[in-house]
Write a protein that holds these residues in place. Structure first.
Motif, short mmCIF file in Angstrom:
data_model
loop_
_atom_site.label_atom_id
_atom_site.label_comp_id
_atom_site.label_asym_id
_atom_site.label_seq_id
_atom_site.Cartn_x
_atom_site.Cartn_y
_atom_site.Cartn_z
N MET A 17 0.84 -1.20 0.00
CA MET A 17 0.00 0.00 0.00
C MET A 17 0.87 1.25 0.00
O MET A 17 0.59 2.21 -0.73
CB MET A 17 -0.91 -0.01 1.23
N VAL A 18 1.94 1.25 0.76
CA VAL A 18 2.85 2.40 0.81
C VAL A 18 3.55 2.58 -0.54
O VAL A 18 3.71 3.70 -1.01
CB VAL A 18 3.88 2.25 1.96
N LYS A 19 3.94 1.48 -1.17
CA LYS A 19 4.58 1.58 -2.49
C LYS A 19 3.61 2.18 -3.52
O LYS A 19 4.01 3.02 -4.33
CB LYS A 19 5.03 0.19 -2.97
N GLU A 20 2.36 1.74 -3.49
CA GLU A 20 1.36 2.30 -4.42
C GLU A 20 1.14 3.78 -4.16
O GLU A 20 1.05 4.58 -5.10
CB GLU A 20 0.03 1.55 -4.28
N MET A 21 1.04 4.14 -2.89
CA MET A 21 0.81 5.55 -2.54
C MET A 21 2.01 6.40 -2.94
O MET A 21 1.86 7.50 -3.47
CB MET A 21 0.53 5.70 -1.03
N THR A 22 3.22 5.88 -2.71
CA THR A 22 4.43 6.61 -3.08
C THR A 22 4.47 6.86 -4.59
O THR A 22 4.74 7.97 -5.04
CB THR A 22 5.68 5.83 -2.64
N ALA A 23 4.17 5.82 -5.37
CA ALA A 23 4.16 5.98 -6.83
C ALA A 23 3.08 6.98 -7.26
O ALA A 23 3.32 7.81 -8.14
CB ALA A 23 3.93 4.64 -7.49
N ALA A 24 1.92 6.91 -6.63
CA ALA A 24 0.81 7.80 -7.01
C ALA A 24 1.13 9.26 -6.70
O ALA A 24 0.89 10.14 -7.53
CB ALA A 24 -0.46 7.37 -6.29
N VAL A 25 1.69 9.54 -5.53
CA VAL A 25 1.96 10.94 -5.18
C VAL A 25 3.16 11.49 -5.93
O VAL A 25 3.27 12.70 -6.09
CB VAL A 25 2.15 11.15 -3.65
N ARG A 26 4.04 10.65 -6.43
CA ARG A 26 5.19 11.14 -7.21
C ARG A 26 4.80 11.45 -8.65
O ARG A 26 5.43 12.28 -9.29
CB ARG A 26 6.31 10.10 -7.21
N ARG A 27 3.80 10.78 -9.18
CA ARG A 27 3.41 11.00 -10.57
C ARG A 27 2.55 12.24 -10.77
O ARG A 27 2.55 12.81 -11.86
CB ARG A 27 2.68 9.77 -11.09
N VAL A 28 1.83 12.64 -9.78
CA VAL A 28 0.94 13.81 -9.93
C VAL A 28 1.71 15.09 -10.26
O VAL A 28 1.34 15.79 -11.20
CB VAL A 28 0.04 13.98 -8.68
N PRO A 29 2.79 15.42 -9.54
CA PRO A 29 3.51 16.65 -9.90
C PRO A 29 4.09 16.62 -11.32
O PRO A 29 4.09 17.64 -12.01
CB PRO A 29 4.63 16.75 -8.86
N MET A 30 4.56 15.45 -11.74
CA MET A 30 5.09 15.36 -13.10
C MET A 30 3.99 15.57 -14.14
O MET A 30 4.18 16.31 -15.12
CB MET A 30 5.75 14.00 -13.32
N ALA A 31 2.85 14.93 -13.94
CA ALA A 31 1.74 15.08 -14.88
C ALA A 31 1.25 16.52 -14.91
O ALA A 31 0.95 17.06 -15.98
CB ALA A 31 0.61 14.13 -14.52
#
Length: 181
Positions: free
Chosen positions: A115-129
């Protein structure tokens, strides 16, 4: 006679330039649409992971409610209020992961590390997008501000592109610097 030929050549070159500019503007608008779709997908993914975490019973009840309400509001927000709702989800995520002990406790439970890995990936992709979207908007605005584009209405009926402004700062605990420190 040569004056007419030169005038006709100038008109043809000007028409080619206008056509090329209109095509470029059209490609920029298509790029904005693609970037907006990508941003929307990343925002939905982030709110979905946050909603899943909030309903997983791996957090304390108060934290779960805070995260659930923010992620639900972000998913249900109308376009006019989406930036605010997404910013509030960012604030909620920072509040949830403000304590390193909260992150450690979440990783310790079964399924928590995934769950932490998924959340980490999700919050890192938003600023890039969001950055890609806003860069595309900035490029289209630069072309649309040219005098010839305005005079000849080369943008057609396309709406004026707007940047997506939100607080997308990830929780420190979910960044490489926060995870190592």
């Amino acid at each position: 006679m040569t004056t007419w030929i030169w005038a006709a050549a100038a008109v043809v070159l000007f028409a080619v330039y206008l056509s090329w500019t209109a095509g470029r503007l059209d490609r920029l608008h298509a790029r904005i649409d693609a970037a907006k779709a990508s941003l929307d997908a990343q925002l939905v993914r982030r709110s979905a992971v946050a909603l899943e975490l909030a309903t997983s019973s791996q957090l304390d009840p108060a934290t779960s409610i805070l995260l659930y309400e923010a992620s639900h509001a972000a998913r249900q927000a109308e376009d006019d209020h989406r930036e605010v709702a997404e910013s509030e989800l960012s604030l909620a995520l920072r509040a949830v992961f403000a304590e390193p002990a909260q992150l450690a406790a979440l990783v310790a439970v079964p399924g928590g590390e995934e769950m932490v890995k998924e959340m980490t990936a999700a919050v890192r992709r938003v600023p890039m997008a969001r950055r890609f979207h806003n860069d595309a908007v900035r490029a289209a605005r630069a072309v649309r501000e040219h005098r010839l584009v305005r005079y000849f209405r080369l943008a057609g009926r396309a709406p004026f592109p707007l940047a997506f402004e939100m607080d997308d700062e990830p929780p420190l605990a979910l960044t490489p610097h926060g995870a190592s420190g």
